[in-house]
Design a protein around this motif. Structure first.
Motif, mmCIF file in Angstrom:
data_model
loop_
_atom_site.group_PDB
_atom_site.id
_atom_site.type_symbol
_atom_site.label_atom_id
_atom_site.label_comp_id
_atom_site.label_asym_id
_atom_site.label_seq_id
_atom_site.Cartn_x
_atom_site.Cartn_y
_atom_site.Cartn_z
ATOM 1 N N PRO A 100 23.092 -8.359 20.520
ATOM 2 C CA PRO A 100 22.631 -7.789 21.790
ATOM 3 C C PRO A 100 22.997 -6.313 21.902
ATOM 4 O O PRO A 100 23.908 -5.820 21.230
ATOM 5 C CB PRO A 100 23.380 -8.622 22.836
ATOM 6 C CG PRO A 100 23.745 -9.889 22.133
ATOM 7 C CD PRO A 100 23.980 -9.513 20.707
ATOM 8 N N GLN A 101 22.309 -5.615 22.773
ATOM 9 C CA GLN A 101 22.570 -4.190 22.967
ATOM 10 C C GLN A 101 24.028 -3.976 23.345
ATOM 11 O O GLN A 101 24.604 -4.713 24.153
ATOM 12 C CB GLN A 101 21.668 -3.629 24.052
ATOM 13 C CG GLN A 101 21.782 -2.119 24.213
ATOM 14 C CD GLN A 101 20.739 -1.573 25.165
ATOM 15 O OE1 GLN A 101 19.945 -2.314 25.736
ATOM 16 N NE2 GLN A 101 20.729 -0.250 25.330
ATOM 17 N N GLY A 102 24.625 -2.985 22.696
ATOM 18 C CA GLY A 102 26.025 -2.677 22.968
ATOM 19 C C GLY A 102 26.996 -3.502 22.158
ATOM 20 O O GLY A 102 28.210 -3.414 22.366
ATOM 21 N N ARG A 103 26.498 -4.302 21.218
ATOM 22 C CA ARG A 103 27.351 -5.125 20.352
ATOM 23 C C ARG A 103 27.184 -4.684 18.900
ATOM 24 O O ARG A 103 26.173 -4.087 18.526
ATOM 25 C CB ARG A 103 26.976 -6.608 20.459
ATOM 26 C CG ARG A 103 27.002 -7.149 21.864
ATOM 27 C CD ARG A 103 28.438 -7.282 22.391
ATOM 28 N NE ARG A 103 28.419 -7.728 23.771
ATOM 29 C CZ ARG A 103 28.268 -9.001 24.135
ATOM 30 N NH1 ARG A 103 28.120 -9.941 23.217
ATOM 31 N NH2 ARG A 103 28.275 -9.330 25.402
ATOM 32 N N GLN A 104 28.167 -5.050 18.092
ATOM 33 C CA GLN A 104 28.095 -4.798 16.657
ATOM 34 C C GLN A 104 28.610 -6.025 15.917
ATOM 35 O O GLN A 104 29.603 -6.629 16.328
ATOM 36 C CB GLN A 104 28.930 -3.572 16.276
ATOM 37 C CG GLN A 104 28.423 -2.266 16.879
ATOM 38 C CD GLN A 104 29.383 -1.107 16.640
ATOM 39 O OE1 GLN A 104 30.585 -1.290 16.536
ATOM 40 N NE2 GLN A 104 28.839 0.093 16.554
ATOM 41 N N PHE A 105 27.921 -6.384 14.837
ATOM 42 C CA PHE A 105 28.478 -7.394 13.950
ATOM 43 C C PHE A 105 29.734 -6.821 13.299
ATOM 44 O O PHE A 105 29.840 -5.622 13.063
ATOM 45 C CB PHE A 105 27.471 -7.783 12.871
ATOM 46 C CG PHE A 105 26.313 -8.595 13.377
ATOM 47 C CD1 PHE A 105 26.513 -9.742 14.119
ATOM 48 C CD2 PHE A 105 25.007 -8.206 13.097
ATOM 49 C CE1 PHE A 105 25.445 -10.501 14.579
ATOM 50 C CE2 PHE A 105 23.926 -8.955 13.542
ATOM 51 C CZ PHE A 105 24.149 -10.105 14.288
ATOM 52 N N ASN A 106 30.663 -7.711 12.971
ATOM 53 C CA ASN A 106 31.932 -7.226 12.442
ATOM 54 C C ASN A 106 32.268 -7.820 11.077
ATOM 55 O O ASN A 106 33.423 -7.994 10.730
ATOM 56 C CB ASN A 106 33.067 -7.498 13.437
ATOM 57 C CG ASN A 106 33.944 -6.271 13.649
ATOM 58 O OD1 ASN A 106 33.475 -5.146 13.466
ATOM 59 N ND2 ASN A 106 35.188 -6.462 14.028
ATOM 60 N N GLY A 107 31.222 -8.158 10.296
ATOM 61 C CA GLY A 107 31.437 -8.402 8.876
ATOM 62 C C GLY A 107 31.506 -9.834 8.412
ATOM 63 O O GLY A 107 31.402 -10.087 7.211
ATOM 64 N N HIS A 108 31.709 -10.809 9.322
ATOM 65 C CA HIS A 108 31.913 -12.195 8.891
ATOM 66 C C HIS A 108 31.197 -13.163 9.820
ATOM 67 O O HIS A 108 30.842 -12.830 10.954
ATOM 68 C CB HIS A 108 33.405 -12.540 8.870
ATOM 69 C CG HIS A 108 34.164 -11.883 7.771
ATOM 70 N ND1 HIS A 108 34.459 -12.506 6.580
ATOM 71 C CD2 HIS A 108 34.683 -10.625 7.670
ATOM 72 C CE1 HIS A 108 35.129 -11.680 5.802
ATOM 73 N NE2 HIS A 108 35.278 -10.514 6.443
#
Length: 351
Positions: A100-108
């Motif tokens: 969603p907007q304003g979020r980032q995946f963090n690799g896992h």
């Protein structure tokens, strides 16, 4: 391979059930890497032979493997905004996930035991509050989210009884350039969640609050966790912890020379299939530390840019940035294979 994939694609188009891992060569591991300027995800055998490779749009980090279907989700190096659902039998991208907007995946990420749900490690870009994204896997649409129980979650694992353990690294980062913003006040933790997202237990280390908890491995009810030290680089601190919820954690001690060899950085973590060995790798230090299953130090092995770590039956497989894959035990590193792929951070075992 092209002919075989065309045949399998024809079967898929005919509406037959989705392809299984046997159709992709029964890989034992997934690993991201780079060849020249091209980024790829490989499926590897238990002796390091490449069974398939699929292009990635940018540098990859970890992956998650569906428990039955020949599907894997490749995650961008954190913080990232892509996660690709790959058909590993056909070599094609099935879906591209966007947070969603304003979020980032963090690799896992991790799948539920039945494969019906994908859980993704995420942060709110401003402030780095942790979230676990929930995606159904028929069409990979987002169906909800849960709080991760901390700031900066990275690795997450599903325990055999359905509980979820999350490594909350504790570090707030700038959403643009990853500058760390709260080192003086960071507070990492391990959070144990129920299948429904209720916090069941938490572990923090108040005397080591600058030891960011990053990566996880499981052995029954025991959670092994790897840490990255953000404090005084002259200090030699534990980088491996073992925690059985409800009990006092074990912080694995190291000889001074072994601790200094790691440069305060544990990049990957694995436990052998028989539970007898644990390994931590440090690409920064060019070293791997081997412990027994109870966290007793056994050996230090040196090799430039050691990165990935994954279980084999009674030992471990390690990867490095020069294209080599190694069998690892307390006695040393034994070569398994070598390619032109510069292997990235992780080896992901299919279970």
């Amino acid at each position: 391979m092209a002919t075989r994939r065309a045949f399998l694609a024809g079967l898929a188009a005919a509406g037959l059930p989705r392809l299984a891992w046997a159709d992709a060569g029964n890989p034992s591991y997934l690993a991201a890497g780079k060849v020249g300027d091209d980024h790829v995800l490989h499926g590897l055998s238990d002796v390091g032979a490449s069974l398939f490779h699929i292009p990635l749009p940018a540098r990859g980090h970890a992956a998650a493997a569906h428990p039955t279907r020949a599907e894997a989700v490749a995650f961008a190096r954190r913080p990232g905004t892509y996660a690709l659902v790959l058909d590993c039998a056909l070599g094609v991208v099935r879906h591209r996930l966007t947070p969603p907007q304003g979020r980032q995946f963090n690799g896992h990420g991790a799948y539920s035991a039945d494969g019906g749900l994908l859980m993704t490690s995420e942060v709110v870009a401003e402030g780095s509050a942790g979230r676990i994204g929930l995606w159904e896997t028929a069409r990979y649409t987002r169906v909800g989210e849960r709080a991760s129980g901390g700031i900066g979650p990275h690795d997450l694992r599903l325990m055999s009884d359905g509980r979820i353990v999350v490594a909350n690294g504790g570090i707030e980062t700038d959403p643009g350039d990853r500058t760390m913003l709260n080192i003086a006040t960071m507070r990492p933790n391990l959070t144990l969640l129920s299948a429904g997202g209720t916090v069941l237990d938490q572990l923090d280390l108040p005397d080591l609050q600058q030891n960011s908890i990053r990566h996880l491995a499981l052995a029954g009810d025991t959670i092994a966790f790897a840490m990255q030290w953000e404090g005084d680089p002259a200090e030699a601190v534990p980088l491996l912890g073992l925690w059985t919820p409800g009990q006092t954690p074990v912080l694995a001690e190291l000889p001074l020379d072994a601790a200094l060899a790691m440069h305060g950085y544990a990049g990957s973590l694995a436990i052998s299939g028989d539970g007898g060995l644990i390994a931590l790798t440090s690409s920064k230090g060019g070293a791997a530390i081997v412990y027994d299953g109870a966290g007793k130090y056994l050996a230090t092995h040196h090799r430039a840019d050691l990165s990935g770590a994954a279980p084999r039956a009674s030992d471990l497989m390690l990867s490095d940035g020069q294209g080599a894959l190694w069998a690892c035990d307390a006695t040393g590193l034994a070569p398994l294979s070598r390619t032109d792929v510069a292997w990235d951070n992780h080896l992901v075992a299919l279970t």
